[in-house]
Scaffold this motif. Sequence first.
Motif, PDB file in Angstrom:
ATOM      1  N   LYS A 289       0.806  -1.216   0.000  1.00 15.91           N
ATOM      2  CA  LYS A 289       0.000   0.000   0.000  1.00 15.91           C
ATOM      3  C   LYS A 289       0.843   1.271   0.000  1.00 15.91           C
ATOM      4  O   LYS A 289       0.406   2.305  -0.490  1.00 15.91           O
ATOM      5  CB  LYS A 289      -0.924   0.004   1.219  1.00 15.91           C
ATOM      6  CG  LYS A 289      -1.958  -1.110   1.214  1.00 15.91           C
ATOM      7  CD  LYS A 289      -2.757  -1.133   2.515  1.00 15.91           C
ATOM      8  CE  LYS A 289      -3.757  -2.294   2.511  1.00 15.91           C
ATOM      9  NZ  LYS A 289      -4.522  -2.369   3.800  1.00 15.91           N
ATOM     10  N   ARG A 290       2.045   1.200   0.553  1.00 17.02           N
ATOM     11  CA  ARG A 290       2.862   2.409   0.685  1.00 17.02           C
ATOM     12  C   ARG A 290       3.685   2.706  -0.559  1.00 17.02           C
ATOM     13  O   ARG A 290       3.747   3.842  -1.023  1.00 17.02           O
ATOM     14  CB  ARG A 290       3.787   2.259   1.911  1.00 17.02           C
ATOM     15  CG  ARG A 290       4.838   3.355   2.054  1.00 17.02           C
ATOM     16  CD  ARG A 290       4.218   4.738   2.244  1.00 17.02           C
ATOM     17  NE  ARG A 290       5.259   5.757   2.325  1.00 17.02           N
ATOM     18  CZ  ARG A 290       5.817   6.349   1.261  1.00 17.02           C
ATOM     19  NH1 ARG A 290       5.444   6.018   0.027  1.00 17.02           N
ATOM     20  NH2 ARG A 290       6.746   7.276   1.433  1.00 17.02           N
ATOM     21  N   PHE A 291       4.328   1.696  -1.145  1.00 19.80           N
ATOM     22  CA  PHE A 291       5.280   1.938  -2.230  1.00 19.80           C
ATOM     23  C   PHE A 291       4.828   1.415  -3.592  1.00 19.80           C
ATOM     24  O   PHE A 291       5.460   1.718  -4.602  1.00 19.80           O
ATOM     25  CB  PHE A 291       6.637   1.305  -1.879  1.00 19.80           C
ATOM     26  CG  PHE A 291       7.258   1.854  -0.633  1.00 19.80           C
ATOM     27  CD1 PHE A 291       7.781   3.139  -0.611  1.00 19.80           C
ATOM     28  CD2 PHE A 291       7.314   1.090   0.528  1.00 19.80           C
ATOM     29  CE1 PHE A 291       8.355   3.657   0.548  1.00 19.80           C
ATOM     30  CE2 PHE A 291       7.885   1.588   1.686  1.00 19.80           C
ATOM     31  CZ  PHE A 291       8.411   2.885   1.702  1.00 19.80           C
ATOM     32  N   GLY A 292       3.761   0.605  -3.613  1.00 19.81           N
ATOM     33  CA  GLY A 292       3.303   0.036  -4.880  1.00 19.81           C
ATOM     34  C   GLY A 292       4.211  -1.040  -5.425  1.00 19.81           C
ATOM     35  O   GLY A 292       4.281  -1.270  -6.638  1.00 19.81           O
ATOM     36  N   ILE A 293       4.918  -1.731  -4.525  1.00 19.99           N
ATOM     37  CA  ILE A 293       5.874  -2.766  -4.940  1.00 19.99           C
ATOM     38  C   ILE A 293       5.209  -4.138  -4.856  1.00 19.99           C
ATOM     39  O   ILE A 293       4.434  -4.414  -3.941  1.00 19.99           O
ATOM     40  CB  ILE A 293       7.139  -2.711  -4.064  1.00 19.99           C
ATOM     41  CG1 ILE A 293       7.891  -1.405  -4.348  1.00 19.99           C
ATOM     42  CG2 ILE A 293       8.058  -3.907  -4.324  1.00 19.99           C
ATOM     43  CD1 ILE A 293       9.009  -1.112  -3.387  1.00 19.99           C
ATOM     44  N   SER A 294       5.533  -4.995  -5.781  1.00 16.92           N
ATOM     45  CA  SER A 294       4.936  -6.327  -5.871  1.00 16.92           C
ATOM     46  C   SER A 294       5.140  -7.145  -4.602  1.00 16.92           C
ATOM     47  O   SER A 294       6.197  -7.088  -3.973  1.00 16.92           O
ATOM     48  CB  SER A 294       5.538  -7.074  -7.063  1.00 16.92           C
ATOM     49  OG  SER A 294       5.200  -8.444  -7.011  1.00 16.92           O
ATOM     50  N   TYR A 295       4.110  -7.926  -4.283  1.00 17.18           N
ATOM     51  CA  TYR A 295       4.181  -8.857  -3.143  1.00 17.18           C
ATOM     52  C   TYR A 295       5.319  -9.862  -3.315  1.00 17.18           C
ATOM     53  O   TYR A 295       5.791 -10.451  -2.337  1.00 17.18           O
ATOM     54  CB  TYR A 295       2.856  -9.613  -3.006  1.00 17.18           C
ATOM     55  CG  TYR A 295       2.671 -10.734  -3.993  1.00 17.18           C
ATOM     56  CD1 TYR A 295       2.735 -12.063  -3.599  1.00 17.18           C
ATOM     57  CD2 TYR A 295       2.475 -10.474  -5.359  1.00 17.18           C
ATOM     58  CE1 TYR A 295       2.588 -13.103  -4.510  1.00 17.18           C
ATOM     59  CE2 TYR A 295       2.334 -11.496  -6.272  1.00 17.18           C
ATOM     60  CZ  TYR A 295       2.388 -12.815  -5.842  1.00 17.18           C
ATOM     61  OH  TYR A 295       2.258 -13.835  -6.743  1.00 17.18           O
ATOM     62  N   ALA A 296       5.766 -10.063  -4.559  1.00 16.48           N
ATOM     63  CA  ALA A 296       6.857 -11.008  -4.808  1.00 16.48           C
ATOM     64  C   ALA A 296       8.212 -10.412  -4.426  1.00 16.48           C
ATOM     65  O   ALA A 296       9.126 -11.128  -4.021  1.00 16.48           O
ATOM     66  CB  ALA A 296       6.866 -11.414  -6.276  1.00 16.48           C
ATOM     67  N   LEU A 297       8.356  -9.089  -4.531  1.00 17.55           N
ATOM     68  CA  LEU A 297       9.645  -8.438  -4.295  1.00 17.55           C
ATOM     69  C   LEU A 297       9.792  -7.874  -2.883  1.00 17.55           C
ATOM     70  O   LEU A 297      10.896  -7.836  -2.332  1.00 17.55           O
ATOM     71  CB  LEU A 297       9.846  -7.302  -5.310  1.00 17.55           C
ATOM     72  CG  LEU A 297      10.222  -7.736  -6.732  1.00 17.55           C
ATOM     73  CD1 LEU A 297       9.952  -6.612  -7.719  1.00 17.55           C
ATOM     74  CD2 LEU A 297      11.681  -8.154  -6.791  1.00 17.55           C
TER      75      LEU A 297
END
Length: 335
Positions: A289-297
């Motif tokens: 939610k904060r950075f928009g980074i994939s759950y995989a990374l």
Amino acid sequence: TQRAAIMDDDSLNNYFYDVVYYCLEWDQKEYVDNFKIYEHRLNWVSHNIFRSGYLFFGTPESRPTAQPPEDYYIYFIPPYGNDNYTDEMKEDEVFFLFKPNEEFKNILKLYSSAQILKNLAEEKNKLAYQSKAEFFKKKLTKYLSENKNTCFEVVYKGEKKQLLEVMGRLYKSTNPFKETIDLVASICLDEYFTTKYPEMPKFKIQITSKNRAEIIRAGIDRFAGRKNQQANALLESFDLLDGDKITVQNSKYAQYFIKELEKIPARAVINYSDIYTEVPNKDEYFIDKRFGISYALLPIVLLALVHTGHAVISLRNGTTITASDLETLPKTLAT
């Protein structure tokens, strides 16, 4: 030859797209039946990570609705006929326009005719027409491949440019057809991607849909002491290395979660649903939610917190990972 002379524009466009598809050197299937729309992944050049979208042979007016919605659409506009298209100057749409010339069109007509005659011919004659079709197709693909930088123009948000102008210093004469198209699209979409994903790291190693799991695997194993170039590049991307040492001191990603952990009472936890939100994207599923980074990374950042003693991770299977358990990580599956 007579059949070639009377070839209609729609047929010419279809066979033109057949040649372009061949030049792309891929095996993507139609994403929507009977529409020339394909799943597409693009390397976001400035950030070294792929984004997901669609490539469509046709105009926006004729494009089917493709689900889930993705980051972008790349169009190859029909070069023949009066199929005008409406450019609504959307920030997620890139248009490629072929600059027709008579010699190319005449060969395309011959290729189209050979393909049609092959389909109509008796079995004993099919091979002869197939051979002719292949001969003309090679000439067409050779032309597109050798002249890709000059025989197409690109339009983005209403502005038409030459491909060489867009690529600038990133131009490489050795780039194949698809890499050239992808590079131009990525450069056009760069500002839009940056606005949509403002906190995305600039990765030190190129992450593709094909190598992502391997690179994440290497990154996870780094916390168990297994060092290699891939792992270091991934951790450096999140500012989690100081020389050879894992640290969270300089990582804005890690520091954010440290502050979140400090806010919660003793024995309280931060749940998966507190960190991630579901997204309609076939490659990501969830982003934080904060950075928009994939759950995989993102687990690379979370494992760094475990490594430095700031956090403990509890997995769904009941396993708990603490700083003293990190040597077991090579047995843990990467996403």
